[in-house]
Write a protein that holds these residues in place. Structure first.
Motif: not given
Length: 575
Positions: A260-265, A267-278, A296-298, A321-325
Motif C-alpha cells: 500500500a505504501d508503494v501505491v500511496c507514494k 500517487l503522491h498521497c503520502g504513506k499508507a495508513v492502517h485504517a481500511t475502507l469498508p 519491498s517498499g523501494e 484491495v482498498k486502501i487509505m493514504c
C-alpha cells in the motif's frame, strides 16, 4: 495550497551529461545542480528516467541501463534527488523529483547509461507514459512530426514494438495528443505490422518539405496507470490499474502495508495508513490484474513489485484491495442537532481531528457549509459550549479562504497539525441547510465521494451528452473552467465524473462556444485519478486573467460518442 511543494532551481539545473563512455551518448551519468555536477544513485533510477536523458541529449533511445558504476566511479558529490519521470518528458528538469537519503548510496552505485545514438529515433509524447502519446521522430538534430491520414493499427504495432511497449491497442490519426512542433519528417507510412523498426516499413521516407500534420498517436499495451476509486478523494479507495486498455483491480492475497505504501507514494498521497475502507465502497469490474504482490517498499511504481503474471489469479472482486493514504481527507460536523451544524472535524493521516477557531472567519465557514452541501452559513461557534471539546490532533489553524473555493483543501492554511491552540477553542459552525436529510459521510460506515459539494457539472454545446463546454451549475448560476493548463488528466476526471468513460480530447479556446458567468478553476493540476474536478489542486478563486474565449471543453469516449461529432466552433480537429 495544502501539501504543495515548489522546487526552484537555476535554468541550467538538472542538465545531464554522459562521461567516460565510448561516445557522447554513453557513459556515467552526471547531472548539474547549480555550479556542481553530481552522479546519480542507481537505487532510484529506471528506464523512464533514462529515456528522458537520451531524448534530451539527442542520442535516440535508451538501450542499456548499467549499474554498479559500469563506466567507472565518480569522484564528486552524490545526487540526493529521486526522479519520477513518465518517460515522455522533453527534459529531465520537467520530471517530478523528491529528496532521498544520500547514505543509501556510494559511488559504486553510480548510474551508467547507453543510448542508441541513431541518426533518427522516435518517441511518444503528451500521453500518460512513454507507451502512450503522439508519435515524434528525431532526425537531423530536431524532433519533428508524422503526417498520415491512413495511420492504422499495423503502423502503431511497429511503433510499440520498437519502443518495447508491447502491442498497439489503438492508433489515432486525429489530434488526440495535440499538435507537435518542428518539421513533418514522416508522411504516409505503410507498415505490414511485423517490422522491427518504423524505418523498415516499405514507404518510409523523411520529408522535411511538409509543414502541416494531423498528429498521429499510439496507445500501447504496456501503458499503465494507477488510481484509487470510490473512496472520496484521489488518496483513498479501491486500487485500480490501467493495463492493455482496461481498468482492473488488485487482489488482496498477500497484500500488506508495504504494498500500500508503494501505491500511496506513486500517487503522491503520502504513506499508507492502517485504517481500511469498508466493503460498502463496492467491488470493481473488469479483470483482476494483479495478485500476490511482494513489494519491498523501494519501488517507484506498483508494477515494479514482484508478482505472478498479469491477469493470472484465483480471486473474485470481493477480494479487491482498498486502501487509505495519509493525504486522504474528509470533513464533517459533529454533536449538533443535524449534520449541518456542529464541531468542525477533519480526517487526515487516518485520524479525525479538530479546527482551531482563533482565525476562523465567515469566508472560511462559508466554504465549509458549501463543501458539506448545507446551504449558506448561519453563524460560527467560537467556543465549545454548544458542541463540546474534541479529542485527537488539532489539524488546522489559520485557515484563509475567500469564500469562492469549493472545498477547504483549496484554502491557504498552516501545515497540517501546526497550531498554537487548545481543544477549548475547537471551532463549530451552524449552516442554514438544517432541513437537508442526506446522511453524513462517515469513513467508518459509508463510502464518500458520491456527490461534489452540492454543484451540478454539465457538458454544454456538444453533439452528445459526453462532449461540450465544462460548466458548473450552483445556486441557479452557471460558471465555466479556464483552459490555462487544461490537459488530458483534467479532462479524464470530468469524463469519469459524468459516467462518460475516458477523455478523447481536452480542448481549450471555447471550442463549443463561449459560456457566461464566472470563470473557475484556473491552472488545474489533476493527476487523472480524482473522483471530482474540485478534488484537483488549482488556483481556487475567480480569475480576471481568463475570459470566456478560454473556456475549457472535453470530448469523452462515452456510449453516445460519435466519430462524426466535432466542436461547433473549432477548427483543425479531425475525426
Amino acid at each position: 495550497m495544502i501539501g504543495v511543494i515548489m522546487n526552484c532551481f537555476y535554468s541550467d539545473d538538472r542538465l545531464p551529461r554522459l562521461i567516460s563512455g565510448d561516445s557522447q551518448c554513453s557513459g556515467r551519468l552526471e547531472i548539474r545542480f547549480g555550479r556542481t555536477w553530481r552522479t546519480v544513485c542507481d537505487m532510484h533510477w529506471d528506464w523512464n528516467d533514462a529515456s528522458v536523458v537520451c531524448h534530451q541529449l539527442q542520442c535516440g533511445v535508451a538501450v542499456s541501463l548499467g549499474k554498479v558504476a559500469y563506466f567507472g566511479e565518480g569522484t564528486g558529490l552524490l545526487g540526493s534527488d529521486k526522479f519520477e519521470c513518465k518517460g515522455n518528458e522533453t527534459r529531465l528538469a520537467d520530471c517530478p523529483s523528491s529528496p532521498v537519503n544520500q547514505n543509501d548510496c556510494t559511488h559504486m552505485n553510480d548510474v551508467s547509461l547507453s543510448c542508441s545514438n541513431e541518426s533518427w529515433s522516435l518517441r511518444l509524447t503528451n500521453g500518460g507514459s512513454r507507451c502512450d502519446g503522439r508519435v515524434d521522430i528525431y532526425s537531423n538534430g530536431r524532433w519533428g512530426r508524422v503526417q498520415d491520414s491512413l495511420w492504422d493499427i499495423s503502423d502503431a504495432n511497429v511503433v510499440c514494438r520498437q519502443l518495447e511497449c508491447g502491442v498497439a491497442i489503438a492508433a489515432y490519426n486525429f489530434s488526440k495528443y495535440g499538435e507537435g512542433e518542428g518539421p513533418v519528417w514522416l508522411n504516409d507510412v505503410q507498415c505490414g505490422g511485423n517490422e522491427l523498426h518504423l524505418r523498415n516499413c516499405s514507404s518510409f521516407a523523411l520529408n522535411p518539405s511538409l509543414n502541416e500534420s494531423i498528429g498521429v498517436g499510439v496507445l500501447c499495451s504496456e501503458h499503465m496507470q494507477l488510481r484509487l476509486s470510490d473512496g472520496g478523494s484521489q488518496c483513498a479507495g479501491r486500487v485500480e490499474v490501467y493495463y492493455k486498455g482496461t481498468w482492473g483491480s488488485v487482489c488482496d492475497d498477500t497484500w500488506d502495508l508495504t504494498d500500500a505504501d508503494v501505491v500511496c507514494k506513486q500517487l503522491h498521497c503520502g504513506k499508507a495508513v492502517h485504517a481500511t475502507l469498508p466493503s460498502s465502497c463496492g467491488s470493481g469490474s473488469g479483470p483482476v490484474w494483479l495478485e500476490g504482490l511482494n513489494c519491498s517498499g523501494e519501488e517507484s511504481n506498483l508494477w515494479q513489485c514482484p508478482s505472478p503474471y498479469w491477469g493470472s489469479h484465483d480471486c473474485s472482486h470481493k477480494e479487491d484491495v482498498k486502501i487509505m493514504c495519509s493525504e486522504h481527507n474528509e470533513l464533517r460536523l459533529v454533536n449538533g442537532m443535524h449534520r449541518c451544524e456542529g464541531r468542525i472535524e477533519v480526517f487526515y493521516n487516518g485520524t479525525w481531528g479538530t479546527v482551531c477557531s482563533d482565525a476562523l472567519d465567515p469566508h472560511d465557514a462559508e466554504v465549509i457549509c458549501k463543501q458539506l452541501q448545507c446551504g449558506p452559513l448561519d453563524h460560527i461557534k467560537y467556543s465549545t459550549l454548544s458542541f463540546g471539546e474534541g479529542s485527537g490532533p488539532i489539524w488546522l489553524d489559520e485557515i484563509e479562504c475567500n469564500s469562492q473555493e469549493w472545498t477547504i483543501w483549496q484554502c491557504q492554511t498552516d501545515p497540517w497539525g501546526q497550531h498554537n491552540c487548545y481543544h477549548r477553542k475547537d471551532a463549530g459552525v451552524v449552516c442554514s441547510g438544517g432541513n437537508i436529510t442526506k446522511g453524513q459521510p462517515d469513513s467508518e460506515k459509508d463510502c464518500v465521494g458520491e456527490s461534489d459539494s452540492g454543484v451540478i457539472w454539465l457538458l454544454v454545446g456538444g453533439n452528445t451528452s459526453c462532449s461540450g463546454r465544462v460548466e458548473i451549475f450552483s445556486k441557479n448560476t452557471s460558471s465555466t473552467v479556464c483552459d490555462d493548463s487544461w490537459d488530458m488528466a483534467d479532462a479524464n476526471v470530468v469524463c469519469r465524473q459524468k459516467d462518460c468513460g475516458s477523455a478523447l480530447l481536452a480542448i481549450g479556446g471555447a471550442a463549443f462556444g463561449q459560456g457566461e458567468g464566472d470563470i473557475w478553476f484556473d491552472e488545474l493540476r489533476c493527476t487523472g485519478s480524482e473522483s471530482f474536478l474540485s478534488d484537483c489542486p488549482s488556483s481556487a478563486s475567480l480569475h480576471p486573467d481568463c475570459d470566456h474565449k478560454e473556456d475549457a471543453s472535453v470530448i469523452c469516449s462515452g456510449p453516445e460518442f460519435s466519430l462524426t461529432a466535432s466542436p461547433s466552433t473549432a477548427t483543425g480537429w479531425d475525426y
